[in-house]
Design a protein around this motif. Sequence first.
Motif, PDB file in Angstrom:
ATOM      1  N   ALA A 160      54.820-102.465 -29.953  1.00 27.69           N
ATOM      2  CA  ALA A 160      55.041-103.159 -31.223  1.00 27.69           C
ATOM      3  C   ALA A 160      54.400-102.388 -32.378  1.00 27.69           C
ATOM      4  O   ALA A 160      53.354-101.763 -32.225  1.00 27.69           O
ATOM      5  CB  ALA A 160      54.469-104.572 -31.160  1.00 27.69           C
ATOM      6  N   ASN A 161      55.029-102.451 -33.517  1.00 28.46           N
ATOM      7  CA  ASN A 161      54.522-101.757 -34.698  1.00 28.46           C
ATOM      8  C   ASN A 161      53.572-102.670 -35.468  1.00 28.46           C
ATOM      9  O   ASN A 161      53.786-102.979 -36.650  1.00 28.46           O
ATOM     10  CB  ASN A 161      55.686-101.316 -35.579  1.00 28.46           C
ATOM     11  N   THR A 162      52.515-103.114 -34.788  1.00 30.85           N
ATOM     12  CA  THR A 162      51.511-103.972 -35.417  1.00 30.85           C
ATOM     13  C   THR A 162      50.125-103.392 -35.179  1.00 30.85           C
ATOM     14  O   THR A 162      49.892-102.699 -34.185  1.00 30.85           O
ATOM     15  CB  THR A 162      51.564-105.408 -34.856  1.00 30.85           C
ATOM     16  N   ALA A 163      49.206-103.680 -36.087  1.00 30.52           N
ATOM     17  CA  ALA A 163      47.872-103.098 -36.024  1.00 30.52           C
ATOM     18  C   ALA A 163      47.066-103.683 -34.867  1.00 30.52           C
ATOM     19  O   ALA A 163      47.233-104.853 -34.488  1.00 30.52           O
ATOM     20  CB  ALA A 163      47.138-103.342 -37.339  1.00 30.52           C
ATOM     21  N   VAL A 164      46.170-102.867 -34.316  1.00 27.40           N
ATOM     22  CA  VAL A 164      45.253-103.322 -33.276  1.00 27.40           C
ATOM     23  C   VAL A 164      44.279-104.335 -33.876  1.00 27.40           C
ATOM     24  O   VAL A 164      43.724-104.124 -34.959  1.00 27.40           O
ATOM     25  CB  VAL A 164      44.479-102.137 -32.681  1.00 27.40           C
ATOM     26  N   ASN A 165      44.121-105.474 -33.186  1.00 30.51           N
ATOM     27  CA  ASN A 165      43.190-106.511 -33.670  1.00 30.51           C
ATOM     28  C   ASN A 165      42.165-106.923 -32.632  1.00 30.51           C
ATOM     29  O   ASN A 165      41.427-107.887 -32.834  1.00 30.51           O
ATOM     30  CB  ASN A 165      43.962-107.742 -34.147  1.00 30.51           C
ATOM     31  N   PHE A 166      42.120-106.171 -31.511  1.00 31.29           N
ATOM     32  CA  PHE A 166      41.208-106.551 -30.430  1.00 31.29           C
ATOM     33  C   PHE A 166      40.840-105.304 -29.635  1.00 31.29           C
ATOM     34  O   PHE A 166      41.694-104.460 -29.348  1.00 31.29           O
ATOM     35  CB  PHE A 166      41.867-107.585 -29.521  1.00 31.29           C
ATOM     36  N   LYS A 167      39.542-105.185 -29.243  1.00 32.39           N
ATOM     37  CA  LYS A 167      39.062-104.090 -28.405  1.00 32.39           C
ATOM     38  C   LYS A 167      38.066-104.648 -27.389  1.00 32.39           C
ATOM     39  O   LYS A 167      37.303-105.561 -27.713  1.00 32.39           O
ATOM     40  CB  LYS A 167      38.385-103.008 -29.254  1.00 32.39           C
ATOM     41  N   LEU A 168      38.084-104.101 -26.180  1.00 30.89           N
ATOM     42  CA  LEU A 168      37.259-104.656 -25.101  1.00 30.89           C
ATOM     43  C   LEU A 168      36.693-103.564 -24.219  1.00 30.89           C
ATOM     44  O   LEU A 168      37.378-102.594 -23.889  1.00 30.89           O
ATOM     45  CB  LEU A 168      38.110-105.603 -24.236  1.00 30.89           C
ATOM     46  N   HIS A 169      35.421-103.732 -23.813  1.00 32.26           N
ATOM     47  CA  HIS A 169      34.797-102.995 -22.716  1.00 32.26           C
ATOM     48  C   HIS A 169      34.213-104.038 -21.766  1.00 32.26           C
ATOM     49  O   HIS A 169      33.352-104.817 -22.158  1.00 32.26           O
ATOM     50  CB  HIS A 169      33.683-102.071 -23.220  1.00 32.26           C
ATOM     51  N   LEU A 170      34.681-104.039 -20.535  1.00 34.76           N
ATOM     52  CA  LEU A 170      34.236-105.009 -19.539  1.00 34.76           C
ATOM     53  C   LEU A 170      33.810-104.262 -18.281  1.00 34.76           C
ATOM     54  O   LEU A 170      34.597-103.486 -17.727  1.00 34.76           O
ATOM     55  CB  LEU A 170      35.358-105.997 -19.217  1.00 34.76           C
ATOM     56  N   VAL A 171      32.582-104.485 -17.839  1.00 31.23           N
ATOM     57  CA  VAL A 171      32.072-103.867 -16.611  1.00 31.23           C
ATOM     58  C   VAL A 171      31.893-104.970 -15.574  1.00 31.23           C
ATOM     59  O   VAL A 171      31.172-105.945 -15.814  1.00 31.23           O
ATOM     60  CB  VAL A 171      30.742-103.136 -16.849  1.00 31.23           C
ATOM     61  N   VAL A 172      32.553-104.829 -14.425  1.00 27.17           N
ATOM     62  CA  VAL A 172      32.461-105.822 -13.354  1.00 27.17           C
ATOM     63  C   VAL A 172      32.071-105.129 -12.062  1.00 27.17           C
ATOM     64  O   VAL A 172      32.131-103.899 -11.943  1.00 27.17           O
ATOM     65  CB  VAL A 172      33.798-106.577 -13.165  1.00 27.17           C
ATOM     66  N   GLY A 173      31.675-105.924 -11.079  1.00 24.46           N
ATOM     67  CA  GLY A 173      31.350-105.386  -9.770  1.00 24.46           C
ATOM     68  C   GLY A 173      32.585-104.909  -9.032  1.00 24.46           C
ATOM     69  O   GLY A 173      33.718-105.139  -9.457  1.00 24.46           O
ATOM     70  N   SER A 174      32.368-104.254  -7.917  1.00 24.14           N
ATOM     71  CA  SER A 174      33.489-103.707  -7.150  1.00 24.14           C
ATOM     72  C   SER A 174      34.388-104.788  -6.569  1.00 24.14           C
ATOM     73  O   SER A 174      35.502-104.509  -6.132  1.00 24.14           O
ATOM     74  CB  SER A 174      32.962-102.816  -6.018  1.00 24.14           C
ATOM     75  N   ASP A 175      33.928-106.058  -6.578  1.00 22.88           N
ATOM     76  CA  ASP A 175      34.760-107.164  -6.123  1.00 22.88           C
ATOM     77  C   ASP A 175      35.483-107.854  -7.278  1.00 22.88           C
ATOM     78  O   ASP A 175      36.160-108.851  -7.081  1.00 22.88           O
ATOM     79  CB  ASP A 175      33.921-108.197  -5.350  1.00 22.88           C
ATOM     80  N   TRP A 176      35.331-107.356  -8.501  1.00 24.80           N
ATOM     81  CA  TRP A 176      36.008-107.838  -9.712  1.00 24.80           C
ATOM     82  C   TRP A 176      35.512-109.213 -10.170  1.00 24.80           C
ATOM     83  O   TRP A 176      36.067-109.780 -11.118  1.00 24.80           O
ATOM     84  CB  TRP A 176      37.524-107.919  -9.524  1.00 24.80           C
ATOM     85  N   LYS A 177      34.464-109.783  -9.602  1.00 23.09           N
ATOM     86  CA  LYS A 177      34.167-111.196  -9.834  1.00 23.09           C
ATOM     87  C   LYS A 177      33.265-111.466 -11.034  1.00 23.09           C
ATOM     88  O   LYS A 177      33.504-112.412 -11.781  1.00 23.09           O
ATOM     89  CB  LYS A 177      33.551-111.813  -8.574  1.00 23.09           C
ATOM     90  N   GLU A 178      32.202-110.709 -11.198  1.00 19.25           N
ATOM     91  CA  GLU A 178      31.233-110.984 -12.261  1.00 19.25           C
ATOM     92  C   GLU A 178      30.967-109.709 -13.042  1.00 19.25           C
ATOM     93  O   GLU A 178      31.080-108.602 -12.512  1.00 19.25           O
ATOM     94  CB  GLU A 178      29.909-111.497 -11.669  1.00 19.25           C
ATOM     95  N   GLY A 179      30.601-109.870 -14.316  1.00 17.44           N
ATOM     96  CA  GLY A 179      30.299-108.686 -15.094  1.00 17.44           C
ATOM     97  C   GLY A 179      29.765-109.012 -16.476  1.00 17.44           C
ATOM     98  O   GLY A 179      29.361-110.140 -16.761  1.00 17.44           O
ATOM     99  N   VAL A 180      29.779-107.991 -17.322  1.00 15.29           N
ATOM    100  CA  VAL A 180      29.301-108.103 -18.692  1.00 15.29           C
ATOM    101  C   VAL A 180      30.331-107.466 -19.611  1.00 15.29           C
ATOM    102  O   VAL A 180      30.861-106.384 -19.309  1.00 15.29           O
ATOM    103  CB  VAL A 180      27.934-107.408 -18.868  1.00 15.29           C
ATOM    104  N   ALA A 181      30.604-108.129 -20.732  1.00  9.57           N
ATOM    105  CA  ALA A 181      31.637-107.653 -21.644  1.00  9.57           C
ATOM    106  C   ALA A 181      31.092-107.500 -23.054  1.00  9.57           C
ATOM    107  O   ALA A 181      30.193-108.225 -23.487  1.00  9.57           O
ATOM    108  CB  ALA A 181      32.825-108.619 -21.652  1.00  9.57           C
ATOM    109  N   SER A 182      31.660-106.551 -23.773  1.00 11.55           N
ATOM    110  CA  SER A 182      31.488-106.422 -25.213  1.00 11.55           C
ATOM    111  C   SER A 182      32.885-106.296 -25.804  1.00 11.55           C
ATOM    112  O   SER A 182      33.717-105.549 -25.273  1.00 11.55           O
ATOM    113  CB  SER A 182      30.647-105.192 -25.561  1.00 11.55           C
ATOM    114  N   TYR A 183      33.136-107.027 -26.877  1.00 14.02           N
ATOM    115  CA  TYR A 183      34.472-106.962 -27.470  1.00 14.02           C
ATOM    116  C   TYR A 183      34.387-107.106 -28.973  1.00 14.02           C
ATOM    117  O   TYR A 183      33.386-107.562 -29.541  1.00 14.02           O
ATOM    118  CB  TYR A 183      35.396-108.017 -26.864  1.00 14.02           C
ATOM    119  N   GLN A 184      35.458-106.687 -29.639  1.00 10.53           N
ATOM    120  CA  GLN A 184      35.598-106.807 -31.081  1.00 10.53           C
ATOM    121  C   GLN A 184      36.946-107.434 -31.402  1.00 10.53           C
ATOM    122  O   GLN A 184      37.931-107.190 -30.693  1.00 10.53           O
ATOM    123  CB  GLN A 184      35.524-105.428 -31.752  1.00 10.53           C
TER     124      GLN A 184
END
Length: 210
Positions: A91-115
């Motif tokens: 889509a020709n629309t501006a980016v309005n969201f950014k994410l970095h998410l770190v989770v364990g190897s089982d994908w269940k729990e983690g910590v996120a930073s987003y804008q």
Amino acid sequence: MSGSTQQLVGLFPLSYRIGTSAPGAQSLTLNLLVFTPEQSISGTAIVTQAINPPLDLQSDVWGEYTYMTVMSPAVSKILITAQGNHGGPTANTAVNFKLHLVVGSDWKEGVASYQYLNGQSWVSVNNVPAHLNEPVQSRFFPPMGPGPVILPYPPIMPLYAAPIQSAIASGDLAQMKHLAGLAKQQLEQQPQLQSALEAAKGEISRLERR
């Protein structure tokens, strides 16, 4: 998949609840489809907050994940990076969201930073907990969590049923086209998947005879 301890095959859904339980705190709901052959992700992000006026920012997101392998006894992690807008990557629309998410190897729990872009300014939320919600349910198939997906029959229906039904119900044309493309890729890889399954069975039999 460099650094991974197992070969994941297929596509599976994940849904995360990201945020604290503090009154009035922002909350991020992240619904993803993980496509393991390309180590890519796509889905939606919804940022909400009980303020006046209420915050309700919705974005179509896409990105990738990588394995962060470290020396023992430290624990390996998975890094998910994504960005989002209205309409998806084509889509020709501006980016309005950014994410970095770190989770364990089982994908269940983690910590996120987003804008997220709130009007004309970016708002940052850093180092908040992320928790995996219950597996996405389908009316036609039992729930499937993340992990190896190796089936002797075409996996297209159990892997895609719930997300495609949701996209059809919402009338989201871009998401339906995106899922249809992923489904086509998965079907085209079926012969290789069957061959890999037979090779895995042979290796299992060989190791069990030891």
